[in-house]
Design a protein around this motif. Structure first.
Motif, mmCIF file in Angstrom:
data_model
loop_
_atom_site.group_PDB
_atom_site.id
_atom_site.type_symbol
_atom_site.label_atom_id
_atom_site.label_comp_id
_atom_site.label_asym_id
_atom_site.label_seq_id
_atom_site.Cartn_x
_atom_site.Cartn_y
_atom_site.Cartn_z
ATOM 1 N N PRO A 28 0.809 -1.228 0.000
ATOM 2 C CA PRO A 28 0.000 0.000 0.000
ATOM 3 C C PRO A 28 0.837 1.271 0.000
ATOM 4 C CG PRO A 28 -0.952 -1.610 1.484
ATOM 5 C CD PRO A 28 0.356 -2.187 1.018
ATOM 6 N N LYS A 29 1.904 1.292 0.790
ATOM 7 C CA LYS A 29 2.750 2.485 0.854
ATOM 8 C C LYS A 29 3.398 2.764 -0.495
ATOM 9 C CE LYS A 29 6.774 2.158 2.767
ATOM 10 N NZ LYS A 29 7.893 2.020 3.739
ATOM 11 N N ASP A 30 3.902 1.713 -1.144
ATOM 12 C CA ASP A 30 4.548 1.881 -2.445
ATOM 13 C C ASP A 30 3.534 2.272 -3.514
ATOM 14 O OD1 ASP A 30 6.942 1.179 -1.267
ATOM 15 O OD2 ASP A 30 6.800 -0.933 -1.860
ATOM 16 N N ARG B 141 0.933 9.057 -6.399
ATOM 17 C CA ARG B 141 1.255 10.480 -6.221
ATOM 18 C C ARG B 141 2.319 10.933 -7.220
ATOM 19 N NH1 ARG B 141 0.879 9.052 -0.676
ATOM 20 N NH2 ARG B 141 3.148 8.844 -0.560
ATOM 21 N N ARG B 142 3.298 10.069 -7.457
ATOM 22 C CA ARG B 142 4.375 10.442 -8.372
ATOM 23 C C ARG B 142 3.861 10.560 -9.808
ATOM 24 N NH1 ARG B 142 8.522 13.600 -8.989
ATOM 25 N NH2 ARG B 142 10.177 12.750 -10.323
#
Length: 297
Positions: free
Chosen positions: A7-9, A15-16
Motif C-alpha cells: 500500500p505504501k509503495d 502520487r508520483r
C-alpha cells in the motif's frame, strides 16, 4: 483488481504519476515510461494519461507512442487501454503507424464499448493530424475542424485551453457565459449558513457539513487538469474531498455526470457521489465515506 504492490509503495507511485503529469516537464517522460512496468492498474492508467500530457508540452512523441501502443492494445485493464488510446491521439502524426491497430481494436467485439469508441476516434484524429502535417496545418478548431491561425490558437488556448477558430471561440464564450448566468439564477434555496444552492439535496448536504463543522466551498471553479475546469458542488479543503450531488435523471445530464466522474477518477481525486436515493441515509453515508479520508466525528 487489487494492486499487488505494498500500500505504501502503491500510494507513492500514484502520487508520483500525478505529479509528473502536472509538471509539464518533457524530460520526465522516461520515468513515466518506466512506471508502466509497475503491477498496478491505477498507476499504469495515471502514467499513460501523464505521458499524453507531457507530449502536449513537447515530450518526444515517437518515444511516447512506443510506450503507449502496447498499453492501448494489451493493457491489463480496459480503462488503462482507454487512457493509453487517448494519449496516443495527443501524439498526432507521430502515431500514424498505430492507425491500423487502432482500427482493428475498434472493430474487436471482445473489447469494451468505450475502448472501441476511443480507438475509432483516435484513429480518425491521428489520420487527420497526419494529413495536416503534410499540408503544413498546425492546429485545427476542436469544434468545427477548420484550420486555426496562430493568433486564434493563442487566444483560445489562453481562455479555454482549447483550439478554436474565432467564430467558434465567440460561440463557446457566449455559451459558457449564459451557462454561468443560469447557474447563478438557479441558486434560490438557502442553507442554514446563508449559502444559496440549487436543490434540496444540495441544501441537505450543505447543512450536514455545517452541523459537523466541516468547511466547504460551494460551486467554486477548479482546474483539476490542464484541459478542463470543473465546478464541483462541494469541495472540502481540509480533507481535499469533492462531493457531487447527482440530482437529475435525464440522458444529457447522465452523460455529463459520467464525463465528470471520469475526470475525477483520471486525476485520482477523492470524490463522494450522492444521489437522491441516498438522502434518507445521508448522515450514515457521509460519515462512513469521509472517514476514509481522515474525518473523525
Amino acid at each position: 483488481m487489487k494492486s499487488p504492490m505494498l500500500p505504501k509503495d502503491h500510494q507513492a507511485a500514484v502520487r508520483r504519476a500525478l505529479e509528473l503529469g502536472r509538471s509539464g516537464d518533457p524530460a520526465k517522460l522516461p520515468e513515466l515510461v518506466a512506471m508502466l512496468r509497475l503491477p498496478s492498474n491505477e498507476v499504469q492508467r495515471l502514467a499513460v494519461s501523464a505521458i499524453g500530457k507531457l507530449v502536449e508540452f513537447g515530450a518526444d512523441a515517437e518515444a511516447a507512442v512506443a510506450a503507449l501502443l502496447p498499453m492501448a492494445l494489451h493493457g491489463r485493464h480496459p480503462q488503462t487501454q482507454q487512457y493509453a488510446i487517448r494519449a496516443l491521439r495527443k501524439c498526432g502524426a507521430a502515431a500514424k503507424g498505430c492507425v491500423p491497430d487502432l482500427r482493428d481494436l475498434a472493430r474487436n467485439p471482445t473489447q469494451r464499448d468505450y475502448v472501441r469508441a476511443a480507438a475509432a476516434t483516435a484513429a480518425d484524429a491521428i489520420e487527420q493530424a497526419a494529413k495536416d502535417a503534410l499540408a503544413g496545418v498546425k492546429h485545427r478548431c476542436q469544434r468545427c475542424g477548420a484550420a486555426v491561425t496562430a493568433e486564434e490558437y493563442a487566444r483560445s488556448h489562453q481562455q479555454f485551453q482549447r483550439s478554436y477558430c474565432d467564430r467558434c471561440f465567440d460561440e463557446v464564450f457566449l455559451e459558457r457565459r449564459n451557462f454561468e448566468i443560469q447557474v447563478e439564477i438557479n441558486k434560490t434555496i438557502e442553507a442554514c449558513d446563508g449559502t444559496l444552492v440549487q436543490s434540496e439535496g444540495e441544501r441537505r448536504i450543505a447543512e450536514w457539513l455545517t452541523a459537523h463543522g466541516i468547511a466547504y466551498r460551494y460551486d467554486a471553479k477548479f482546474r483539476i487538469i490542464a484541459e478542463f475546469q470543473i465546478r464541483p458542488d462541494f469541495y472540502l479543503p481540509e480533507l481535499d474531498v469533492y462531493i457531487e450531488y447527482w440530482g437529475l435523471d435525464t440522458p444529457q445530464y447522465k452523460m455529463s455526470m459520467y464525463k465528470k466522474q471520469m475526470l475525477y477518477q483520471q486525476e485520482g481525486k477523492r470524490l463522494i457521489s450522492v444521489y437522491p436515493q441516498d438522502l434518507p441515509g445521508l448522515d450514515v453515508l457521509l460519515t462512513a465515506k469521509l472517514r476514509r479520508y481522515g474525518y473523525f466525528p
